[in-house]
Design an enzyme around this catalytic site. Structure first.
Site: not given
Length: 336
Positions: A154, A251
């Site tokens: 990230k 997702k």
């Protein structure tokens, strides 16, 4: 059929930070559907970016409890079509419900869900393991705590290249970068050049979700493939991603569950887009559902349960990126 709703607050091993938030606990809703001695399980977690809370999901499901419990002998596709008009405003709740029904349906048929779909699990992709934003020292320590073949890192800080440069000194693993909408066009194009030298495989969602003209610019000039996440939420978004992204990260909670996700995968492949499914910070309930889709994917990010201090279920297990399935039917989940 009986609907059972259970709330959990999942504790994480470490504070998890991305470009827009940090969390130590993840609220989660488990949906259980019981019928004729069988149970199916689904999960959806809260998410402030999508203004979703567990209490809202429960309220939305309670409003249609009678409809849900009246269902008899429906296929998962038919069940989804019946529920969608009532939950299209709450895709997270719809996901947990759809996931639970797919699980229940397969168990009642005496099959693992991937077998019911006739998927061949012989060449499943490995999952990455996510390293959240922290000090460089802490990110290195997290990586060393769990040696892994693929790391998802990230980013979205002022030290992004320095972070990856330092991490690269400690592993030969494949790197994937998720900037969570934290970069500009120029940053993305420039960073891609340096990150490619550092063994990065692709960049995920570097720009804000609705910057379609800017996405097109990055698509044309980036030396690394770009994967859509926040820009690809529901089925209608897949076609929009052509010419703007090289692939999509689906997702389940955002698109409404396994049923629409399977359709999105088919459409993406037809359009020449790479296919990926990602997780939120979920328990093994949600992760085991993702595992059923593995044979259809180029990449997968299903490490959510590995980030927890304590899991609430058993199901699939993961060792050095490789997923092993439960012996049980459906998605193979049992609540602990």
């Amino acid at each position: 059929m009986e609907l059972i709703l259970k709330e959990f607050n999942l504790k994480l091993k470490h504070t998890f930070t991305i470009s827009r938030e940090s969390i130590d606990f993840q609220p989660s809703l488990i949906v259980e559907l019981r019928n004729n001695g069988f149970s199916g399980f689904g999960e959806a977690t809260s998410n402030p970016y999508y203004k979703t809370t567990v209490s809202v999901m429960i309220q939305d499901l309670e409003k249609i409890r009678n409809l849900i419990e009246s269902v008899k002998n429906e296929t998962p596709d038919s069940f989804y079509d019946k529920m969608y008009p009532h939950l299209k405003h709450d895709m997270f709740a719809l996901c947990a419900l759809d996931m639970a029904y797919n699980d229940l349906y397969a168990r009642q048929k005496g099959k693992k869900l991937y077998d019911l779909w006739k998927y061949d699990i012989g060449k499943n992709p490995l999952t990455d393991y996510t390293i959240g934003i922290a000090s460089i020292e802490k990110m290195v320590a997290k990586m060393q705590e769990l040696p892994w073949p693929i790391y998802k890192i990230k980013l979205g800080t002022s030290e992004d290249i320095a972070i990856v440069t330092e991490l690269r000194k400690h592993t030969n693993a494949i790197f994937r970068i998720d900037a969570n909408c934290g970069w500009t066009v120029d940053e993305t194009i420039k960073n891609a050049i340096e990150l490619k030298k550092l063994g990065v495989e692709f960049l995920e969602q570097p720009l804000k979700a609705d910057n379609w003209e800017e996405h097109k610019e990055v698509f044309k000039h980036s030396v690394l493939p770009i994967i859509a996440d926040e820009s690809c939420i529901i089925e209608e978004d897949v076609a929009k991603c052509t010419g703007h992204f090289h692939g999509i990260n689906i997702k389940l909670v955002k698109c409404g569950g396994l049923t629409p996700a399977r359709r999105m995968i088919i459409e993406a492949k037809q359009l020449g887009l790479k296919t990926m499914v990602g997780c939120m910070t979920e328990s093994t309930v949600g992760i085991s559902a993702i595992a059923q889709l593995l044979p259809q994917l180029d990449y997968v990010d299903m490490d959510g349960a590995l980030l927890l201090a304590k899991d609430i279920a058993t199901g699939v297990t993961i060792d050095f990126g490789k997923i092993s399935y439960s012996d049980l039917d459906g998605t193979g989940v049992t609540l602990i």
